[in-house]
Design a protein around this motif. Structure first.
Motif, PDB file in Angstrom:
ATOM      1  N   TYR A 178      63.949  84.279 125.869  1.00  0.00           N
ATOM      2  CA  TYR A 178      63.592  83.871 127.216  1.00  0.00           C
ATOM      3  C   TYR A 178      62.150  84.249 127.533  1.00  0.00           C
ATOM      4  CZ  TYR A 178      68.612  83.421 127.672  1.00  0.00           C
ATOM      5  OH  TYR A 178      69.922  83.045 127.489  1.00  0.00           O
ATOM      6  N   ASP A 179      61.367  83.272 127.977  1.00  0.00           N
ATOM      7  CA  ASP A 179      59.994  83.579 128.350  1.00  0.00           C
ATOM      8  C   ASP A 179      59.585  82.969 129.688  1.00  0.00           C
ATOM      9  OD1 ASP A 179      59.544  80.907 127.875  1.00  0.00           O
ATOM     10  OD2 ASP A 179      58.173  81.187 126.202  1.00  0.00           O
ATOM     11  N   ASN A 180      60.535  82.404 130.455  1.00  0.00           N
ATOM     12  CA  ASN A 180      60.207  81.991 131.824  1.00  0.00           C
ATOM     13  C   ASN A 180      61.419  82.119 132.727  1.00  0.00           C
ATOM     14  OD1 ASN A 180      61.399  79.242 132.682  1.00  0.00           O
ATOM     15  ND2 ASN A 180      60.743  78.853 130.579  1.00  0.00           N
ATOM     16  N   MET A 181      61.154  82.295 133.984  1.00  0.00           N
ATOM     17  CA  MET A 181      62.174  82.677 134.940  1.00  0.00           C
ATOM     18  C   MET A 181      63.066  81.527 135.395  1.00  0.00           C
ATOM     19  SD  MET A 181      61.419  84.746 138.394  1.00  0.00           S
ATOM     20  CE  MET A 181      60.301  85.715 137.404  1.00  0.00           C
ATOM     21  N   PHE A 182      62.531  80.319 135.409  1.00  0.00           N
ATOM     22  CA  PHE A 182      63.317  79.173 135.868  1.00  0.00           C
ATOM     23  C   PHE A 182      64.556  78.982 134.990  1.00  0.00           C
ATOM     24  CE2 PHE A 182      64.385  74.670 135.586  1.00  0.00           C
ATOM     25  CZ  PHE A 182      64.581  74.342 136.918  1.00  0.00           C
ATOM     26  N   ASP A 183      64.353  78.945 133.678  1.00  0.00           N
ATOM     27  CA  ASP A 183      65.480  78.750 132.784  1.00  0.00           C
ATOM     28  C   ASP A 183      66.484  79.894 132.889  1.00  0.00           C
ATOM     29  OD1 ASP A 183      64.131  76.524 132.022  1.00  0.00           O
ATOM     30  OD2 ASP A 183      63.778  77.121 129.953  1.00  0.00           O
ATOM     31  N   ALA A 184      65.975  81.083 133.117  1.00  0.00           N
ATOM     32  CA  ALA A 184      66.859  82.240 133.259  1.00  0.00           C
ATOM     33  C   ALA A 184      67.795  82.054 134.446  1.00  0.00           C
ATOM     34  CB  ALA A 184      66.034  83.505 133.439  1.00  0.00           C
ATOM     35  N   SER A 185      67.267  81.537 135.530  1.00  0.00           N
ATOM     36  CA  SER A 185      68.097  81.301 136.709  1.00  0.00           C
ATOM     37  C   SER A 185      69.219  80.326 136.385  1.00  0.00           C
ATOM     38  CB  SER A 185      67.239  80.736 137.851  1.00  0.00           C
ATOM     39  OG  SER A 185      66.182  81.607 138.176  1.00  0.00           O
ATOM     40  N   ILE A 186      68.900  79.267 135.663  1.00  0.00           N
ATOM     41  CA  ILE A 186      69.903  78.261 135.316  1.00  0.00           C
ATOM     42  C   ILE A 186      70.979  78.865 134.422  1.00  0.00           C
ATOM     43  CG2 ILE A 186      70.302  76.006 134.276  1.00  0.00           C
ATOM     44  CD1 ILE A 186      68.557  76.055 136.859  1.00  0.00           C
ATOM     45  N   ASP A 187      70.560  79.585 133.383  1.00  0.00           N
ATOM     46  CA  ASP A 187      71.545  80.138 132.458  1.00  0.00           C
ATOM     47  C   ASP A 187      72.393  81.226 133.102  1.00  0.00           C
ATOM     48  OD1 ASP A 187      70.921  78.406 130.499  1.00  0.00           O
ATOM     49  OD2 ASP A 187      70.006  79.853 129.127  1.00  0.00           O
ATOM     50  N   ALA A 188      71.839  81.943 134.076  1.00  0.00           N
ATOM     51  CA  ALA A 188      72.643  82.931 134.798  1.00  0.00           C
ATOM     52  C   ALA A 188      73.806  82.250 135.511  1.00  0.00           C
ATOM     53  CB  ALA A 188      71.778  83.699 135.791  1.00  0.00           C
ATOM     54  N   PHE A 189      73.563  81.066 136.073  1.00  0.00           N
ATOM     55  CA  PHE A 189      74.648  80.302 136.705  1.00  0.00           C
ATOM     56  C   PHE A 189      75.666  79.841 135.666  1.00  0.00           C
ATOM     57  CE2 PHE A 189      71.771  79.776 140.361  1.00  0.00           C
ATOM     58  CZ  PHE A 189      72.675  80.005 141.395  1.00  0.00           C
ATOM     59  N   VAL A 190      75.187  79.439 134.500  1.00  0.00           N
ATOM     60  CA  VAL A 190      76.100  79.001 133.448  1.00  0.00           C
ATOM     61  C   VAL A 190      77.018  80.144 133.028  1.00  0.00           C
ATOM     62  CG1 VAL A 190      76.268  78.122 131.092  1.00  0.00           C
ATOM     63  CG2 VAL A 190      74.529  77.212 132.633  1.00  0.00           C
ATOM     64  N   TYR A 191      76.440  81.323 132.836  1.00  0.00           N
ATOM     65  CA  TYR A 191      77.255  82.484 132.473  1.00  0.00           C
ATOM     66  C   TYR A 191      78.249  82.821 133.585  1.00  0.00           C
ATOM     67  CZ  TYR A 191      74.680  83.786 128.224  1.00  0.00           C
ATOM     68  OH  TYR A 191      74.144  83.813 126.960  1.00  0.00           O
ATOM     69  N   ALA A 192      77.800  82.730 134.836  1.00  0.00           N
ATOM     70  CA  ALA A 192      78.690  83.039 135.957  1.00  0.00           C
ATOM     71  C   ALA A 192      79.858  82.055 136.009  1.00  0.00           C
ATOM     72  CB  ALA A 192      77.908  83.015 137.269  1.00  0.00           C
ATOM     73  N   MET A 193      79.576  80.786 135.748  1.00  0.00           N
ATOM     74  CA  MET A 193      80.666  79.802 135.739  1.00  0.00           C
ATOM     75  C   MET A 193      81.640  80.072 134.597  1.00  0.00           C
ATOM     76  SD  MET A 193      79.111  76.111 136.923  1.00  0.00           S
ATOM     77  CE  MET A 193      77.756  76.017 135.727  1.00  0.00           C
ATOM     78  N   GLU A 194      81.118  80.454 133.445  1.00  0.00           N
ATOM     79  CA  GLU A 194      81.988  80.763 132.315  1.00  0.00           C
ATOM     80  C   GLU A 194      82.946  81.896 132.647  1.00  0.00           C
ATOM     81  OE1 GLU A 194      79.496  81.514 128.972  1.00  0.00           O
ATOM     82  OE2 GLU A 194      79.140  79.376 128.557  1.00  0.00           O
ATOM     83  N   LYS A 195      82.468  82.872 133.393  1.00  0.00           N
ATOM     84  CA  LYS A 195      83.333  83.989 133.775  1.00  0.00           C
ATOM     85  C   LYS A 195      84.486  83.540 134.659  1.00  0.00           C
ATOM     86  CE  LYS A 195      79.914  87.704 133.344  1.00  0.00           C
ATOM     87  NZ  LYS A 195      78.857  86.918 132.712  1.00  0.00           N
ATOM     88  N   GLU A 196      84.305  82.403 135.320  1.00  0.00           N
ATOM     89  CA  GLU A 196      85.375  81.860 136.167  1.00  0.00           C
ATOM     90  C   GLU A 196      86.171  80.782 135.432  1.00  0.00           C
ATOM     91  OE1 GLU A 196      85.985  83.366 138.884  1.00  0.00           O
ATOM     92  OE2 GLU A 196      84.138  84.565 138.756  1.00  0.00           O
ATOM     93  N   GLY A 197      85.936  80.644 134.117  1.00  0.00           N
ATOM     94  CA  GLY A 197      86.678  79.669 133.332  1.00  0.00           C
ATOM     95  C   GLY A 197      86.179  78.247 133.462  1.00  0.00           C
ATOM     96  N   SER A 198      84.977  78.077 133.995  1.00  0.00           N
ATOM     97  CA  SER A 198      84.395  76.741 134.185  1.00  0.00           C
ATOM     98  C   SER A 198      83.236  76.569 133.216  1.00  0.00           C
ATOM     99  CB  SER A 198      83.921  76.573 135.637  1.00  0.00           C
ATOM    100  OG  SER A 198      85.003  76.731 136.537  1.00  0.00           O
TER     101      SER A 198
END
Length: 348
Positions: A240-260
C-alpha cells in the motif's frame, strides 16, 4: 461529506499486482462522474452546466435531490444520472405500500428524465451517523423503491443503494482490521444483505484530504494525493502506498467480516478543495483528482481487488458558497461559476 478519523499513524495503499480469489467479482470498466451540488447562490443555470459536462466528456452526474428545474434539462442528453431524494421522503416510502414508491417515481423522476438515463437511486447521504433518525427507515425505503422498480420493469437497469461516510468504520488500521461501527451494524447488516441480493454496490464517500489536514504529523501529502513515494506499507501480504485505496480495501475487509464478500464498492464522493485551509490549493486539487481519474479509467482497482473497475464520482461540479462548516467546504469546485475550469483535469 465525510471525515476519515485516525487515532494511529495512517495506513497507505498502492498497487503491487497480486492475484487472489476473485470468483465473486468480474472485471468491469470503471466510470468517472461528478457530483452536481446546488448549495450556492451564484451557480450557473443547469443548461450551462450541462454544456460543460458534455464538452468535457463527463459521462455520469450525481444529483443530490431531484429538483425538476435541474433534472429536466438532462433529458435526452445521454448523461447517466445518480439521483438522490430528500431525507423527509425516506420514512414515507418505508412506511407505505409499494404503490407510494411507484407514484413518487412517476411524479418526481420520470416526467422529467427518461428511465434509461437513470443508473442509481441513492437513498440517503451519510444518514447513519449524520442523521441517525432516518437510519431505521433506510433498508425498508430502499426495498420499497426496488419493488417499485420491479413492478414497472426497471429493476434490472436501475440499482438502489445508500451513500455512507467513511466514519461508519470504527477501525481502519491496519486496514485488514476494518470493522463497521457497532452503533450502525443493526442497520448496516440488513443493507449489505439487500445489496448482495440485488447486485447493488456499497456506496461510500472517501476523502483522504481530511486525514491529511487532521493528522499532518502522520499523513504525508504525497500519500494523500496518490503520488508515488518511497514508503510502502504491507498488510496481509499486500502493498500500500496511497490512502484512497486503503480506504476502499478497509470497507472490503469490513464487509467480509459480516459475511458479505462479493459486494462492489462505489465511491459516491471524493475530492480535494482549492482553497480555504493549509493543504487546499489548485495544484493539490488537480493532482488528487487527476490521479483518481487515471487510476479509475485504467481499471487499476485496489491491492485486494486488482483490476476490478471502481466507479467514482468527484466532488464537486462547482464551488458552493452556501455550504456550512469550514471555509474549505465551499471550495471543492472543478469549475468556476463562470464555466472556466479551476484546473485542467481530463475525464477521458
Amino acid at each position: 461529506m465525510s471525515f476519515w478519523l485516525y487515532t494511529v499513524p495512517s495506513f497507505f495503499i498502492g498497487i503491487i499486482p497480486q492475484f487472489h480469489n476473485l470468483c465473486d467479482f468480474f472485471a468491469v470498466e470503471a466510470t468517472i462522474g461528478v457530483c452536481y451540488g446546488h448549495v450556492g447562490t451564484n451557480l450557473p443555470p443547469p443548461a450551462v452546466a450541462i454544456n460543460l459536462i458534455k464538452a468535457n466528456n463527463i459521462l455520469r452526474i450525481r444529483l443530490f435531490n431531484p429538483h425538476p428545474e435541474v433534472l429536466q434539462p438532462f433529458s435526452g442528453t445521454g448523461i447517466e444520472l445518480l439521483i438522490g431524494g430528500p431525507n423527509e421522503i425516506i420514512p414515507i416510502l418505508a412506511n407505505s405500500l409499494v404503490t407510494t414508491s411507484i407514484k413518487w417515481l412517476q411524479s418526481n423522476i420520470f416526467p422529467y428524465v427518461s428511465p434509461n438515463q437513470v443508473k442509481y437511486f441513492v437513498v440517503g447521504n451519510e444518514i447513519f451517523l449524520k442523521d441517525p433518525f432516518y437510519s431505521l427507515y433506510i433498508v425498508p425505503s430502499i426495498s420499497k423503491l426496488y419493488q417499485a422498480l420491479q413492478t414497472i420493469g426497471l429493476a434490472t437497469n436501475i440499482k438502489v443503494s445508500s451513500s455512507h461516510a467513511s466514519t461508519i468504520l470504527s477501525n481502519s488500521y491496519p486496514l485488514s482490521s476494518g470493522t463497521f461501527d457497532s452503533n450502525v451494524k443493526q442497520f448496516l447488516v440488513p443493507l449489505l444483505q439487500f445489496l448482495s441480493d440485488t447486485g447493488s454496490p456499497l456506496m461510500v464517500n472517501v476523502y483522504p484530504f481530511f486525514a491529511y489536514i487532521n493528522n499532518p504529523k502522520y499523513v504525508s501529502l504525497d500519500h494523500a494525493l496518490l503520488n508515488k513515494s518511497a514508503y510502502i506499507e504491507h498488510d496481509k501480504n499486500l502493498a500500500y502506498d496511497n490512502m484512497f485505496d486503503a480506504s476502499i480495501d478497509a470497507f472490503v475487509y469490513a464487509m467480509e467480516k459480516e459475511g458479505s464478500n462479493g459486494i462492489p464498492v462505489m465511491v459516491t464522493e471524493t475530492g480535494w478543495p482549492t482553497s480555504g485551509i493549509d493543504g487546499a490549493s489548485i495544484s493539490n486539487a488537480f493532482t488528487y483528482n487527476e490521479n483518481i481519474v487515471r487510476r479509475a479509467l485504467n481499471n487499476v482497482g485496489t491491492a485486494k481487488r486488482p483490476g476490478i473497475g471502481l466507479d467514482i464520482l468527484l466532488f464537486d461540479m462547482f464551488d458552493e458558497n452556501g455550504k456550512s462548516g469550514e471555509e474549505f467546504e465551499k471550495h471543492f469546485g472543478i469549475f468556476g461559476d463562470n464555466g472556466i475550469k479551476a484546473y485542467n483535469i481530463r475525464f477521458n
